[in-house]
Scaffold this motif. Structure first.
Motif, short mmCIF file in Angstrom:
data_model
loop_
_atom_site.label_atom_id
_atom_site.label_comp_id
_atom_site.label_asym_id
_atom_site.label_seq_id
_atom_site.Cartn_x
_atom_site.Cartn_y
_atom_site.Cartn_z
N ILE A 32 49.31 -11.70 -21.12
CA ILE A 32 49.67 -12.47 -19.93
C ILE A 32 48.42 -13.06 -19.28
CG2 ILE A 32 50.58 -12.27 -17.58
CD1 ILE A 32 52.53 -10.15 -18.72
N LEU A 33 47.35 -12.27 -19.20
CA LEU A 33 46.09 -12.78 -18.65
C LEU A 33 45.58 -13.95 -19.48
CD1 LEU A 33 44.18 -9.45 -17.81
CD2 LEU A 33 45.20 -11.05 -16.18
N PHE A 34 45.60 -13.81 -20.80
CA PHE A 34 45.13 -14.88 -21.67
C PHE A 34 45.97 -16.14 -21.50
CE2 PHE A 34 43.30 -11.67 -24.94
CZ PHE A 34 42.20 -11.47 -24.12
N GLY A 35 47.29 -15.96 -21.45
CA GLY A 35 48.16 -17.12 -21.28
C GLY A 35 47.93 -17.82 -19.96
N GLN A 36 47.71 -17.04 -18.90
CA GLN A 36 47.46 -17.60 -17.57
C GLN A 36 46.16 -18.39 -17.54
OE1 GLN A 36 49.54 -17.37 -14.99
NE2 GLN A 36 48.23 -18.32 -13.43
N ALA A 37 45.13 -17.87 -18.24
CA ALA A 37 43.81 -18.52 -18.23
C ALA A 37 43.65 -19.55 -19.35
CB ALA A 37 42.72 -17.45 -18.36
N LEU A 109 42.85 -16.83 -11.29
CA LEU A 109 42.29 -16.01 -12.36
C LEU A 109 41.15 -16.76 -13.03
CD1 LEU A 109 42.50 -13.43 -14.14
CD2 LEU A 109 44.09 -14.70 -15.59
N HIS A 110 39.94 -16.25 -12.92
CA HIS A 110 38.79 -16.87 -13.59
C HIS A 110 38.83 -16.47 -15.06
CE1 HIS A 110 34.66 -17.90 -14.69
NE2 HIS A 110 34.63 -18.63 -13.57
N PRO A 111 38.54 -17.39 -15.97
CA PRO A 111 38.60 -17.07 -17.40
C PRO A 111 37.63 -15.97 -17.82
CG PRO A 111 37.72 -19.29 -17.04
CD PRO A 111 38.31 -18.84 -15.75
N LEU A 112 36.49 -15.82 -17.12
CA LEU A 112 35.57 -14.73 -17.45
C LEU A 112 36.22 -13.38 -17.18
CD1 LEU A 112 32.82 -13.52 -18.18
CD2 LEU A 112 32.10 -13.90 -15.80
N TYR A 113 36.87 -13.26 -16.04
CA TYR A 113 37.56 -12.02 -15.70
C TYR A 113 38.70 -11.75 -16.69
CZ TYR A 113 39.88 -8.48 -12.82
OH TYR A 113 40.45 -7.32 -12.36
N ALA A 115 38.89 -12.77 -19.76
CA ALA A 115 38.32 -12.45 -21.07
C ALA A 115 37.87 -10.99 -21.14
CB ALA A 115 37.15 -13.37 -21.39
N VAL A 116 37.15 -10.53 -20.10
CA VAL A 116 36.63 -9.16 -20.13
C VAL A 116 37.75 -8.14 -19.94
CG1 VAL A 116 35.11 -7.51 -18.97
CG2 VAL A 116 34.35 -9.87 -19.34
N LEU A 117 38.56 -8.33 -18.91
CA LEU A 117 39.65 -7.38 -18.67
C LEU A 117 40.67 -7.42 -19.80
CD1 LEU A 117 41.10 -5.33 -16.94
CD2 LEU A 117 42.13 -7.22 -15.64
N GLY A 118 41.00 -8.63 -20.25
CA GLY A 118 41.95 -8.74 -21.35
C GLY A 118 41.44 -8.09 -22.62
N GLY A 119 40.15 -8.28 -22.92
CA GLY A 119 39.57 -7.67 -24.11
C GLY A 119 39.61 -6.15 -24.05
N LEU A 120 39.31 -5.58 -22.88
CA LEU A 120 39.35 -4.14 -22.72
C LEU A 120 40.78 -3.60 -22.80
CD1 LEU A 120 36.68 -3.63 -19.90
CD2 LEU A 120 36.48 -3.04 -22.33
N GLY A 179 35.56 -20.63 -26.22
CA GLY A 179 34.37 -19.82 -25.94
C GLY A 179 34.70 -18.57 -25.15
N TRP A 180 35.52 -18.70 -24.10
CA TRP A 180 35.95 -17.53 -23.34
C TRP A 180 36.78 -16.59 -24.22
CZ3 TRP A 180 33.17 -16.73 -19.41
CH2 TRP A 180 32.81 -17.74 -18.51
#
Length: 204
Positions: A32-37, A109-113, A115-120, A179-180
């Motif tokens: 969901i985070l990835f789709g939003q960003a 939602l910033h893409p950096l956030y 990317a990091v939260l989604g990856g974890l 890149g993100w």
């Protein structure tokens, strides 16, 4: 019973159920985070994202369909129990991905956030499933099989597959979004590589 014997004891049915539910919930939140960003991930989920961005068909439906061919391989190479748990996890994740966005919304939602939260979240969810003899299909099945059969690190195999999917993402997404997404894949696979080593856990 010795402490060593207790450490390698198998999981109960309840423990398997809660791990599969929690793992798929974590992964659904990541998607969901990835789709939003406007990001993407690797593996079969990444392939589903590519088709989703290209066609507009819902991510949950595509993820479920893409994984269908992998069940035969899982049944043959990883066993009946692994395949059934994986099928349950994929079905549950597909349903969560379809319905979760209707239960909450993200205004900013910033893409950096993401990317990091989604990856974890992805790494944690996949690790929960792996330790309970399940996966989210596709590339994860192949990665876990190669680790089990040949000692190849699952995180490294997964990263190689993810890189291929992310390279294809350049055909449908802006380079900055890819890149993100690469950062998210690095976070996820580094987490798995550190925390899921051959021989550490008897369940796999």
């Amino acid at each position: 019973m010795s402490s060593t014997a207790k450490a390698v004891a198998g999981h109960t049915a309840f423990e398997d159920v809660q791990a599969i539910f929690t793992g798929t919930l974590f992964v659904s939140l990541a998607l969901i985070l990835f789709g939003q960003a406007g990001l993407i991930t690797g593996g079969t989920a990444g392939a589903a994202f590519l088709l989703h961005y290209a066609t507009g068909v819902s991510l949950g439906k595509l993820f479920f369909l893409i994984n269908l061919p992998f069940y035969w391989f899982a049944w043959q190479r990883m066993g009946r129990v692994f395949t059934l748990k994986t099928f349950a996890a994929i079905t549950l994740l597909s349903a969560m991905t379809e319905w979760s966005p209707r239960l909450f919304a993200i205004d900013r939602l910033h893409p950096l956030y993401a990317a990091v939260l989604g990856g974890l979240l992805l790494g944690s969810g996949c690790l929960f499933l792996a330790r309970h003899h399940a996966s989210l299909g596709g590339a994860t099945i192949v990665s876990l099989y190669l680790q089990r059969a040949h000692g190849w690190r699952a995180g490294k195999v997964q990263m190689a597959i993810d890189c291929s999917v992310l390279a294809l993402a350049l055909t449908v997404l802006p380079a900055v979004q890819v890149g993100w997404s690469v950062l998210a894949a690095m976070v996820m696979n580094l987490f798995i590589a550190i925390n899921h080593k051959p021989g550490r856990y008897a369940v796999l």
